[in-house]
Design an enzyme around this catalytic site. Structure first.
Site, short mmCIF file in Angstrom:
data_model
loop_
_atom_site.label_atom_id
_atom_site.label_comp_id
_atom_site.label_asym_id
_atom_site.label_seq_id
_atom_site.Cartn_x
_atom_site.Cartn_y
_atom_site.Cartn_z
N LYS A 115 0.84 -1.20 0.00
CA LYS A 115 0.00 0.00 0.00
C LYS A 115 0.88 1.25 0.00
O LYS A 115 0.51 2.28 -0.57
CB LYS A 115 -0.92 0.00 1.22
CG LYS A 115 -2.07 -1.01 1.14
CD LYS A 115 -3.00 -0.87 2.35
CE LYS A 115 -3.75 -2.15 2.66
NZ LYS A 115 -4.96 -2.37 1.92
N LYS A 157 -2.56 1.01 9.16
CA LYS A 157 -2.80 -0.02 8.15
C LYS A 157 -1.54 -0.82 7.91
O LYS A 157 -0.46 -0.24 7.82
CB LYS A 157 -3.14 0.63 6.81
CG LYS A 157 -4.57 0.91 6.57
CD LYS A 157 -4.74 1.31 5.11
CE LYS A 157 -6.05 2.05 4.97
NZ LYS A 157 -6.29 2.43 3.57
N GLY A 163 -8.25 -7.37 3.02
CA GLY A 163 -9.39 -7.96 3.71
C GLY A 163 -9.60 -7.39 5.11
O GLY A 163 -10.14 -8.05 5.97
N GLY A 164 -9.16 -6.16 5.33
CA GLY A 164 -9.42 -5.51 6.62
C GLY A 164 -8.49 -5.95 7.73
O GLY A 164 -8.61 -5.49 8.86
N HIS A 207 -17.05 3.69 0.37
CA HIS A 207 -16.04 2.96 -0.37
C HIS A 207 -16.57 2.83 -1.80
O HIS A 207 -17.58 2.18 -2.03
CB HIS A 207 -15.82 1.57 0.26
CG HIS A 207 -14.89 0.69 -0.53
ND1 HIS A 207 -13.68 0.26 -0.04
CD2 HIS A 207 -15.00 0.16 -1.77
CE1 HIS A 207 -13.08 -0.50 -0.94
NE2 HIS A 207 -13.87 -0.58 -2.01
N HIS A 234 -14.42 -3.84 8.26
CA HIS A 234 -13.75 -3.39 7.04
C HIS A 234 -13.88 -4.40 5.91
O HIS A 234 -13.10 -4.38 4.96
CB HIS A 234 -12.26 -3.10 7.28
CG HIS A 234 -12.02 -2.06 8.32
ND1 HIS A 234 -12.43 -0.77 8.18
CD2 HIS A 234 -11.44 -2.14 9.54
CE1 HIS A 234 -12.10 -0.08 9.25
NE2 HIS A 234 -11.50 -0.90 10.10
N GLU A 274 -9.42 1.17 -5.69
CA GLU A 274 -10.34 1.50 -4.59
C GLU A 274 -10.12 2.93 -4.13
O GLU A 274 -8.98 3.38 -3.97
CB GLU A 274 -10.11 0.55 -3.41
CG GLU A 274 -10.44 -0.90 -3.73
CD GLU A 274 -10.43 -1.81 -2.50
OE1 GLU A 274 -11.18 -2.79 -2.51
OE2 GLU A 274 -9.66 -1.55 -1.55
N ARG A 291 -6.31 -8.14 -9.11
CA ARG A 291 -6.94 -9.45 -9.32
C ARG A 291 -8.40 -9.22 -9.63
O ARG A 291 -8.89 -8.10 -9.60
CB ARG A 291 -6.84 -10.25 -8.03
CG ARG A 291 -7.38 -9.44 -6.84
CD ARG A 291 -7.58 -10.25 -5.59
NE ARG A 291 -7.68 -9.43 -4.40
CZ ARG A 291 -8.77 -8.89 -3.91
NH1 ARG A 291 -9.93 -9.03 -4.54
NH2 ARG A 291 -8.75 -8.17 -2.80
P1 ADP Z 1 -8.01 -3.78 2.54
O1 ADP Z 1 -6.72 -4.12 1.92
O2 ADP Z 1 -8.27 -4.46 3.81
O3 ADP Z 1 -9.12 -3.83 1.57
P2 ADP Z 1 -8.25 -0.89 2.31
O4 ADP Z 1 -7.14 0.07 2.40
O5 ADP Z 1 -8.80 -1.14 0.96
O6 ADP Z 1 -7.81 -2.25 2.98
O7 ADP Z 1 -9.42 -0.40 3.27
C1 ADP Z 1 -10.52 -1.19 3.57
C2 ADP Z 1 -11.66 -0.36 4.13
O8 ADP Z 1 -11.23 0.41 5.27
C3 ADP Z 1 -12.21 0.69 3.18
O9 ADP Z 1 -13.22 0.16 2.38
C4 ADP Z 1 -12.75 1.75 4.12
O10 ADP Z 1 -14.00 1.34 4.60
C5 ADP Z 1 -11.81 1.71 5.27
N1 ADP Z 1 -10.73 2.73 5.16
C6 ADP Z 1 -9.53 2.54 4.59
N2 ADP Z 1 -8.78 3.65 4.68
C7 ADP Z 1 -9.52 4.57 5.33
C8 ADP Z 1 -9.29 5.91 5.77
N3 ADP Z 1 -8.14 6.54 5.59
N4 ADP Z 1 -10.28 6.55 6.43
C9 ADP Z 1 -11.45 5.92 6.67
N5 ADP Z 1 -11.72 4.67 6.30
C10 ADP Z 1 -10.77 3.98 5.64
P1 ADP Z 2 -10.67 -6.15 -0.35
O1 ADP Z 2 -11.39 -6.30 0.95
O2 ADP Z 2 -9.21 -6.40 -0.25
O3 ADP Z 2 -10.98 -4.88 -1.01
P2 ADP Z 2 -12.42 -8.22 -1.47
O4 ADP Z 2 -13.57 -7.64 -0.80
O5 ADP Z 2 -12.51 -8.53 -2.92
O6 ADP Z 2 -11.15 -7.28 -1.34
O7 ADP Z 2 -12.00 -9.53 -0.70
C1 ADP Z 2 -11.55 -9.49 0.58
C2 ADP Z 2 -10.46 -10.48 0.81
O8 ADP Z 2 -11.01 -11.64 1.42
C3 ADP Z 2 -9.79 -10.97 -0.43
O9 ADP Z 2 -8.63 -10.25 -0.66
C4 ADP Z 2 -9.46 -12.38 -0.10
O10 ADP Z 2 -8.17 -12.44 0.49
C5 ADP Z 2 -10.40 -12.80 0.95
N1 ADP Z 2 -11.46 -13.71 0.46
C6 ADP Z 2 -12.75 -13.41 0.34
N2 ADP Z 2 -13.44 -14.48 -0.06
C7 ADP Z 2 -12.58 -15.49 -0.20
C8 ADP Z 2 -12.69 -16.86 -0.62
N3 ADP Z 2 -13.88 -17.39 -0.95
N4 ADP Z 2 -11.58 -17.59 -0.66
C9 ADP Z 2 -10.41 -17.06 -0.31
N5 ADP Z 2 -10.24 -15.79 0.09
C10 ADP Z 2 -11.31 -15.00 0.13
MG MG Z 3 -9.31 -2.82 -0.02
#
Ligand code: ADP
Ligand code: ADP
Ligand code: MG
Length: 662
Positions: A115, A157, A163-164, A207, A234, A274, A291
């Site tokens: 990131k 982070k 995946g939060g 988001h 998340h 995103e 992906r």
């Molecule tokens: P992940 O790799 O777990 O998907 P992200 O960076 O995409 O991590 O963030 C996942 C979620 O966390 C976002 O959809 C949003 O809801 C929240 N989020 C991420 N960054 C911020 C931020 N700077 N301020 C508020 N919410 C955030």
């Molecule tokens: P992100 O939260 O990173 O924005 P997604 O919402 O697409 O992305 O998926 C969340 C994460 O959860 C994915 O990155 C993946 O690692 C995991 N995940 C979700 N569903 C599955 C599954 N059925 N099998 C394996 N991994 C999963």
């Molecule tokens: Mg994300």
């Protein structure tokens, strides 16, 4: 490409198989011991067993995946999402083995997978990023100083996160040391890298993410946005397109930003950019997922483009056969993720056996599911069972169709978030499109468990009649003699059920001719006839001639009843109460099956109510087992690293000065 190995499992493996079949490409499944009976294995052209259930020894083992591809002659590998999808080592191993990796290059995955690096690249391309600390110095002092400089609240982070996981909101300075430690531990455990970045925590954002698609000839387009604000921990649970918050002008701006991000790295294949969208309309880059995304089907619905087909085509070196101006959005699509989890218990994953499954497909309804019938849901993998996707002319109609579809989706035997999803979709704020990433917390009271729309009394009647019909069907002797036939018709048969602590008694008398006079508790008797019983489907007709259809599945003393509007689990009451079951005071048990990460106490330690005793990890989250009262640790029954069952006794705390054996 003639034969594609899918390095994944469950619904996404089946989803990719579908497109391969349509393109005349053979599919190879890889599976762990836990998935030997799974539909995605059965439906593949070739399937290779690659190891034990633990993902590290099966789905995450690159050598085994490459070996399986070699042995089966696969010339392409699709990673799906999760597992190895964003691991550049798989892309590299494919290149070394002369196999086409269906995704971006290893370099692009690696630089966007961090990131921190992604933020640097993207801000260089003029795309707005969330203000924050992005530096190499990871010492706690520096992180603390930077967090203060950004101003609380901040978001910690994991740079390698997804995946939060490894993410912590920190409201004030005094919470910071513990949060840094916890986030680092979670990140190290999940990603083997505890590098942190710190961001200004944007209040009440949405988001909103953009699908991008690039080929190897320099063409790169976006396929509009997906709104994914409804999240718990998340993690998204409902996604839709178009976003109710995105005007055509904003779509254009965000689309241009997403394309700029893609162009900055020469992105090829499908990816997702995103953003978070602040209430004032400003948007900031979050990350790129290199992906296919879980929620890709909604984009497919409104654009008519099969993203997996495009992934395969561009991986083969073909050109995209459309340009940005060829793309349009038609209608509205919404997806709900059906999880084996308990919304009333902190959304903790559940496991067990699905004894009955039915997915009501129809016009505008798409089920992407790994489940096709009764099966076990284990603790090894992501608890998502299915994605239910609905597509209609307008958002309101798509939402209605999704509610209708979820209410008819039968998943009996384990706790799921099905009814919870229906409550979200029915919520007035959701219906008017007023969502942000805190939707679930903001409306937690309104979304808390409520009526499923199916009365326990009606379900109990269906269960009693199904049981009666079952006995009748299996009666070998005297087939003409009805079971429950009594010389004295005034004596009813009686069965008692427990529905989550509420006892319901059904008494019934056979009146002959298939008619039963049924009474629930002290209510008025009602006459029903069983029109048909072909397990699990029961059709009843009442005295007015109104017919209703039920699904009743039996497993031991449990009856899973599904009717219009929901499902109810009933437990047939034993004749005698179970005298052996007594609660042990001060017993701290595992809330779900998992692994012990850390034991924070030793025998003889004094603890206060609320102190964390043991940290468990199951699937995607950590769970703290806390003392329920003040006292002394009398027994410590587990150690770090140990696997535990749900309800397993972990620690016994006795009140101060008291001995366990007294
Ligand atoms: P992940 O790799 O777990 O998907 P992200 O960076 O995409 O991590 O963030 C996942 C979620 O966390 C976002 O959809 C949003 O809801 C929240 N989020 C991420 N960054 C911020 C931020 N700077 N301020 C508020 N919410 C955030
Ligand atoms: P992100 O939260 O990173 O924005 P997604 O919402 O697409 O992305 O998926 C969340 C994460 O959860 C994915 O990155 C993946 O690692 C995991 N995940 C979700 N569903 C599955 C599954 N059925 N099998 C394996 N991994 C999963
Ligand atoms: Mg994300």
């Amino acid at each position: 490409m003639q034969r594609i190995l899918i390095a994944n499992r469950g619904e996404i493996a089946r989803r990719i198989q579908r497109t391969c079949r349509r393109m005349g490409i053979d599919t190879v499944a890889v599976f762990s011991d836990a998935d030997a009976d799974a539909p995605f294995v059965r439906e593949a052209d070739i399937a290779v067993r690659i190891g034990p259930p633990a993902a590290a020894q099966s789905y995450l083992d690159i050598d085994k995946i490459i070996d399986a591809a070699r042995r089966t002659g696969a010339d392409g590998i699709h990673p799906g999402y999760g597992f190895l999808a964003e691991n550049p080592a798989l892309a590299t191993a494919c290149a070394d083995a002369g196999i086409t990796f269906i995704g971006p290059s290893a370099n692009v995955i690696a630089s966007l997978g961090s990131k921190r690096e992604a933020k640097r690249l993207v801000s260089g391309a003029g795309v707005p990023v969330v203000p924050g600390y992005n530096g190499d110095d990871q010492s706690p002092d520096t992180l603390a100083r930077e967090a203060k400089a950004i101003g609380f609240p901040v978001l910690l982070k994991a740079s390698a996160g997804g995946g939060g996981k490894g993410m912590r909101i920190v409201a004030s300075e005094d919470e910071l040391p513990a949060a840094i430690e916890a986030a680092k531990r979670e990140a190290m455990g999940a990603f083997g890298d505890d590098t942190m970045l710190i961001e200004k925590y944007v209040e009440r954002p949405r988001h909103v993410e953009l699908q991008i698609l690039g080929d190897s000839h320099g063409n790169l387009v976006h396929l509009f946005e997906r709104e994914c604000s409804v999240q718990r921990r998340h993690q998204k649970i409902i996604e839709e397109t178009p976003s109710p918050a995105v005007s055509p002008e904003l779509r254009q701006k965000m689309g241009e930003a997403a394309v700029a991000v893609g162009k900055a790295v020469g992105y090829q294949n499908a990816g997702t950019v995103e953003f978070i969208l602040a209430p004032n309309g400003e948007f900031y880059f979050l990350e790129v997922n290199t992906r296919l995304q879980v929620e890709h089907p909604v984009t497919e619905c409104v654009t008519g483009i099969d993203l997996v087909r495009e992934q395969i085509r561009v991986a083969r070196g073909e050109r995209l056969d459309f340009q940005q101006t060829d793309l349009t959005m038609t209608g509205a699509a919404i997806e709900a993720r059906l999880y084996a989890e308990d919304p009333d218990n902190g959304f903790l994953p559940t496991s067990g056996r699905i004894v009955d499954w039915s997915a009501p497909e129809g016009d505008g309804v798409r089920f992407d599911t790994g489940v096709t019938g009764p099966c076990d849901v284990g603790i090894h993998y992501d608890p998502m069972l299915a994605k239910v996707v609905c597509f209609a002319a307008t958002r309101a109609e798509a939402v209605d169709l999704l509610i209708h579809t979820l209410r008819r989706t039968v998943v009996s035997g384990i706790t799921t978030n099905r009814d919870y999803l229906v409550r979200v979709l029915r919520h007035a704020a959701f219906r008017s499109g007023e969502v942000d990433t805190h939707f679930i917390d903001t409306h937690s009271d309104a979304l808390a468990a409520g009526a499923t729309g199916l009365s326990v009394a009606d379900a109990a009647v269906a269960a009693a009649i199904a049981d009666h019909e079952q006995r009748r069907g299996s009666q070998a002797v005297l087939p003409t003699m009805e079971p429950g036939f009594r010389n004295n018709p005034a004596v009813d048969q009686r069965v008692e059920y427990d529905a989550g602590g509420t006892a319901t008694a059904v008494s019934y008398a056979n009146q002959g001719g298939g008619r039963l006079r049924v009474r629930v508790d002290d209510g008025e008797p009602v006459v029903f006839s069983a029109v048909s019983w072909a397990a699990p489907t029961l059709v009843l007709e009442n005295a007015d001639g109104t017919r209703t259809t039920w699904r009743v599945t039996r497993a031991g003393d449990r009856r899973f009843v599904h009717g219009l509007g929901g499902g109810v689990t009933l437990v047939e009451a034993p004749r005698f109460p179970d005298a052996g079951a007594e609660d042990l005071a001060g017993a701290c048990t595992a809330p779900m099956p998992g692994a012990v990460v850390t034991v924070l106490v030793g025998e003889g330690d004094s603890v206060k109510a609320g102190d964390t005793l043991v940290i468990l990890e199951a699937m995607k989250m950590e769970h703290q087992v806390k003392a329920s009262e003040d006292g002394v640790v009398a027994q410590l029954l587990v150690e770090a690293g140990q696997q535990v069952d749900g309800d397993q006794l972990l620690v016994v705390v006795t009140p101060d000065g008291e001995n366990q054996d007294e």
